[in-house]
Design a protein around this motif. Structure first.
Motif, PDB file in Angstrom:
ATOM      1  N   ASN A 135       0.828  -1.205   0.000  1.00  0.00           N
ATOM      2  CA  ASN A 135       0.000   0.000   0.000  1.00  0.00           C
ATOM      3  C   ASN A 135       0.866   1.261   0.000  1.00  0.00           C
ATOM      4  N   LYS A 136       1.849   1.277  -0.891  1.00  0.00           N
ATOM      5  CA  LYS A 136       2.764   2.399  -0.987  1.00  0.00           C
ATOM      6  C   LYS A 136       2.723   3.009  -2.394  1.00  0.00           C
ATOM      7  N   VAL A 137       2.976   4.290  -2.437  1.00  0.00           N
ATOM      8  CA  VAL A 137       3.008   5.025  -3.698  1.00  0.00           C
ATOM      9  C   VAL A 137       4.397   4.913  -4.313  1.00  0.00           C
ATOM     10  N   VAL A 138       4.446   4.637  -5.613  1.00  0.00           N
ATOM     11  CA  VAL A 138       5.680   4.755  -6.386  1.00  0.00           C
ATOM     12  C   VAL A 138       5.417   5.775  -7.477  1.00  0.00           C
ATOM     13  N   GLY A 139       6.070   6.912  -7.392  1.00  0.00           N
ATOM     14  CA  GLY A 139       5.960   7.931  -8.427  1.00  0.00           C
ATOM     15  C   GLY A 139       7.184   7.882  -9.323  1.00  0.00           C
ATOM     16  N   VAL A 140       6.976   8.117 -10.616  1.00  0.00           N
ATOM     17  CA  VAL A 140       8.075   8.098 -11.584  1.00  0.00           C
ATOM     18  C   VAL A 140       8.239   9.515 -12.126  1.00  0.00           C
ATOM     19  N   THR A 141       9.461   9.992 -12.191  1.00  0.00           N
ATOM     20  CA  THR A 141       9.673  11.404 -12.504  1.00  0.00           C
ATOM     21  C   THR A 141       9.718  11.682 -14.008  1.00  0.00           C
ATOM     22  N   TYR A 142       8.563  11.572 -14.627  1.00  0.00           N
ATOM     23  CA  TYR A 142       8.381  12.121 -15.970  1.00  0.00           C
ATOM     24  C   TYR A 142       8.101  13.609 -15.778  1.00  0.00           C
ATOM     25  N   GLY A 143       9.187  14.371 -15.536  1.00  0.00           N
ATOM     26  CA  GLY A 143       9.056  15.720 -15.016  1.00  0.00           C
ATOM     27  C   GLY A 143       8.311  16.690 -15.910  1.00  0.00           C
ATOM     28  N   TYR A 144       8.403  16.530 -17.227  1.00  0.00           N
ATOM     29  CA  TYR A 144       7.761  17.477 -18.131  1.00  0.00           C
ATOM     30  C   TYR A 144       6.238  17.425 -18.025  1.00  0.00           C
ATOM     31  N   SER A 145       5.711  16.314 -17.561  1.00  0.00           N
ATOM     32  CA  SER A 145       4.249  16.186 -17.479  1.00  0.00           C
ATOM     33  C   SER A 145       3.648  17.079 -16.408  1.00  0.00           C
ATOM     34  N   GLY A 146       4.484  17.689 -15.558  1.00  0.00           N
ATOM     35  CA  GLY A 146       3.965  18.595 -14.541  1.00  0.00           C
ATOM     36  C   GLY A 146       3.646  19.986 -15.049  1.00  0.00           C
ATOM     37  N   HIS A 147       3.979  20.279 -16.308  1.00  0.00           N
ATOM     38  CA  HIS A 147       3.659  21.595 -16.856  1.00  0.00           C
ATOM     39  C   HIS A 147       2.141  21.764 -16.974  1.00  0.00           C
ATOM     40  N   GLN A 148       1.685  22.968 -16.690  1.00  0.00           N
ATOM     41  CA  GLN A 148       0.248  23.244 -16.648  1.00  0.00           C
ATOM     42  C   GLN A 148      -0.465  22.964 -17.963  1.00  0.00           C
ATOM     43  N   MET A 149       0.195  23.217 -19.094  1.00  0.00           N
ATOM     44  CA  MET A 149      -0.493  23.045 -20.366  1.00  0.00           C
ATOM     45  C   MET A 149      -0.734  21.574 -20.704  1.00  0.00           C
ATOM     46  N   ILE A 150      -0.028  20.671 -20.058  1.00  0.00           N
ATOM     47  CA  ILE A 150      -0.331  19.244 -20.229  1.00  0.00           C
ATOM     48  C   ILE A 150      -1.700  18.949 -19.620  1.00  0.00           C
ATOM     49  N   GLN A 151      -1.959  19.530 -18.467  1.00  0.00           N
ATOM     50  CA  GLN A 151      -3.266  19.358 -17.824  1.00  0.00           C
ATOM     51  C   GLN A 151      -4.372  20.007 -18.662  1.00  0.00           C
ATOM     52  N   GLN A 152      -4.080  21.162 -19.284  1.00  0.00           N
ATOM     53  CA  GLN A 152      -5.064  21.799 -20.153  1.00  0.00           C
ATOM     54  C   GLN A 152      -5.385  20.916 -21.351  1.00  0.00           C
ATOM     55  N   ALA A 153      -4.361  20.343 -21.978  1.00  0.00           N
ATOM     56  CA  ALA A 153      -4.588  19.451 -23.117  1.00  0.00           C
ATOM     57  C   ALA A 153      -5.434  18.256 -22.699  1.00  0.00           C
ATOM     58  N   ALA A 331       6.430  33.632 -16.581  1.00  0.00           N
ATOM     59  CA  ALA A 331       6.852  32.318 -17.067  1.00  0.00           C
ATOM     60  C   ALA A 331       7.100  31.351 -15.921  1.00  0.00           C
ATOM     61  N   GLU A 332       6.606  30.128 -16.082  1.00  0.00           N
ATOM     62  CA  GLU A 332       6.968  29.024 -15.203  1.00  0.00           C
ATOM     63  C   GLU A 332       7.802  28.041 -16.015  1.00  0.00           C
ATOM     64  N   GLY A 333       8.645  27.266 -15.328  1.00  0.00           N
ATOM     65  CA  GLY A 333       9.549  26.383 -16.043  1.00  0.00           C
ATOM     66  C   GLY A 333       9.659  25.009 -15.432  1.00  0.00           C
ATOM     67  N   LEU A 334      10.793  24.335 -15.673  1.00  0.00           N
ATOM     68  CA  LEU A 334      10.955  22.945 -15.291  1.00  0.00           C
ATOM     69  C   LEU A 334      10.888  22.747 -13.783  1.00  0.00           C
ATOM     70  N   PHE A 335      11.436  23.671 -13.008  1.00  0.00           N
ATOM     71  CA  PHE A 335      11.406  23.507 -11.558  1.00  0.00           C
ATOM     72  C   PHE A 335       9.967  23.537 -11.041  1.00  0.00           C
ATOM     73  N   GLU A 336       9.131  24.381 -11.620  1.00  0.00           N
ATOM     74  CA  GLU A 336       7.719  24.410 -11.233  1.00  0.00           C
ATOM     75  C   GLU A 336       7.012  23.120 -11.646  1.00  0.00           C
ATOM     76  N   ALA A 337       7.333  22.617 -12.849  1.00  0.00           N
ATOM     77  CA  ALA A 337       6.709  21.375 -13.311  1.00  0.00           C
ATOM     78  C   ALA A 337       7.055  20.223 -12.375  1.00  0.00           C
ATOM     79  N   TRP A 338       8.328  20.114 -11.997  1.00  0.00           N
ATOM     80  CA  TRP A 338       8.733  19.065 -11.072  1.00  0.00           C
ATOM     81  C   TRP A 338       8.085  19.265  -9.701  1.00  0.00           C
ATOM     82  N   ALA A 339       8.010  20.513  -9.254  1.00  0.00           N
ATOM     83  CA  ALA A 339       7.374  20.782  -7.961  1.00  0.00           C
ATOM     84  C   ALA A 339       5.903  20.372  -7.988  1.00  0.00           C
ATOM     85  N   ASN A 340       5.242  20.573  -9.124  1.00  0.00           N
ATOM     86  CA  ASN A 340       3.856  20.131  -9.251  1.00  0.00           C
ATOM     87  C   ASN A 340       3.749  18.616  -9.085  1.00  0.00           C
TER      88      ASN A 340
END
Length: 392
Positions: A135-153, A331-340
């Motif tokens: 019952n543990k979370v495993v997250g994988v760091t596909y870091g670019y997917s944290g950008h806001q426009m991915i969620q918009q798409a 502008a937001e960038g990669l650090f924000e995407a990873w933080a998301n």
């Protein structure tokens, strides 16, 4: 909008394996994890050279008795502490991911792992089962997917703004390894060693990034079959530095049966910084996103002027504005995407706060397993003369 308030009642006690001094990816992990007060760096085994890792941990402010020579020692020692770690990030070369992830799960820890999760589908299935059992979370760091426009798409496709998806064109084709940099750059050397990098370089190192992004944009996307050709253009490399993949998709609510995907994964695209782009073509309209201009996305309806959608704008879907970190126009960038992503990992680990998203998701252990399977199928196709192979 994220306003800096705490997401969790208390930060998750967190450690790192790898990501030591001079590691670019280690710095990104720490910057992202610590951004929203969701994680607290409590321990670490930062370097394969114990003395160097322990010294670096002290520079980061980690207590000397919690700077460990290796991950095995850390997991055992932390398990005996009342304030022991609850999660660990793995920022080490590919060949170590499986063993460290498995050991972390067996120690009862949540995990954030660099991709690829492991080398084989059998290993990936084992990690999926173990994560569920513990019952543990495993997250994988596909870091670019944290950008806001991915969620918009994702929301535009979900609401049918593009119609049925017919064609996807995606690339991650940079030029930085156009010459044999591994002869002079130690950090590049292991990437072309099959024992350390796995069965692929270009496909695994960069190709899986756009693959996960289209899976995030289109959650019901299913690959039916694929064909791959790959080769090493730079003499002496054991793994490919360039690959092309064509995929046929199964039909679904969002995807027209027989839809096709083209992927170019490369490290020898002379002059290109990234060339990491996604174009989604539907029966009504198309979208295009470029990770070098991540705050914008083009929206093209046949017969109408091209629209450029902007991050933070009021016309975006509400689900795409949850992670605004600053007003539109900035502008937001990669650090924000990873933080998301790290924020989502923390919410998944705690089990609280998902409702504010409306559509909560993150790159999970299943996502990592899908990437491993994709690499396997691409290699199988390429090794058999670029033949079509079933993805089932």
């Amino acid at each position: 909008m994220i306003n800096g308030s705490k997401v969790l009642d208390h930060p998750i006690r967190w450690a790192m394996v790898g990501g030591g001094k001079g590691s670019q990816i280690g710095y990104i992990h720490r910057s992202a994890a610590l951004r929203d007060h969701s994680f607290q760096l409590a321990a670490g085994a930062f370097d394969i050279v114990p003395e160097r890792g322990i010294a670096f941990g002290r520079e980061l402010g980690v207590a000397p008795d919690r700077c460990y020579p290796d991950y095995q020692t850390m997991f055992a020692a932390e398990a005996g502490r009342p304030d022991g770690i609850e999660a660990v990030s793995i920022a080490t070369p590919n060949g170590t991911h499986y063993a460290i992830c498995k050991a972390a799960l067996e120690a009862g820890l949540h995990v954030v792992c660099e991709k690829p999760l492991c080398f084989t589908s059998a290993q990936a299935e084992e990690l999926v089962s173990l994560a569920k059992a513990k019952n543990k979370v495993v997250g994988v760091t596909y870091g670019y997917s944290g950008h806001q426009m991915i969620q918009q798409a994702r929301q535009m496709i979900r609401h049918g703004d593009l119609g049925e998806i017919r064609v996807i064109n995606m690339s991650f084709a940079f030029g930085g390894y156009n010459v044999k940099v591994e002869d002079t750059v130690p950090a590049a050397r292991w990437r072309f060693d099959p024992e350390k990098a796995g069965p692929s370089f270009a496909l695994g190192d960069v190709g899986t990034h756009p693959l996960f992004i289209i899976e995030a944009m289109i959650p019901d996307l299913e690959i039916d079959s694929l064909m791959c050709t790959k080769r090493a253009f730079v003499e002496g490399r054991q793994l490919e530095d360039n690959a092309f993949v064509i995929m046929n998709l199964k039909g679904s609510t969002s995807v027209q049966a027989g839809a096709q995907v083209y992927c170019w994964a490369s490290s020898i695209n002379c002059g290109a910084r990234h060339d990491h782009k996604i174009r989604i073509v539907g029966s009504r309209a198309s979208l295009e996103w470029d990770d070098e201009r991540p705050n914008q996305m083009t929206y093209e309806i046949e017969g109408e002027p091209v629209r450029v959608l902007e991050r933070g704008a009021g016309y975006l879907y509400p689900e795409a504005r949850v992670e605004d970190r600053i007003g539109g126009g900035h502008a937001e960038g990669l650090f924000e995407a990873w933080a998301n992503l790290y924020r989502r990992f923390a919410i998944a680990m705690s089990g609280a706060g998902q409702e504010e998203y409306g559509d909560f998701w993150y790159p999970s252990v299943e996502s990592g397993a899908q990437g491993v399977k994709w690499i396997e199928k691409c290699v199988e196709s390429a090794d058999h003369g670029a033949c079509w192979v079933s993805f089932n």
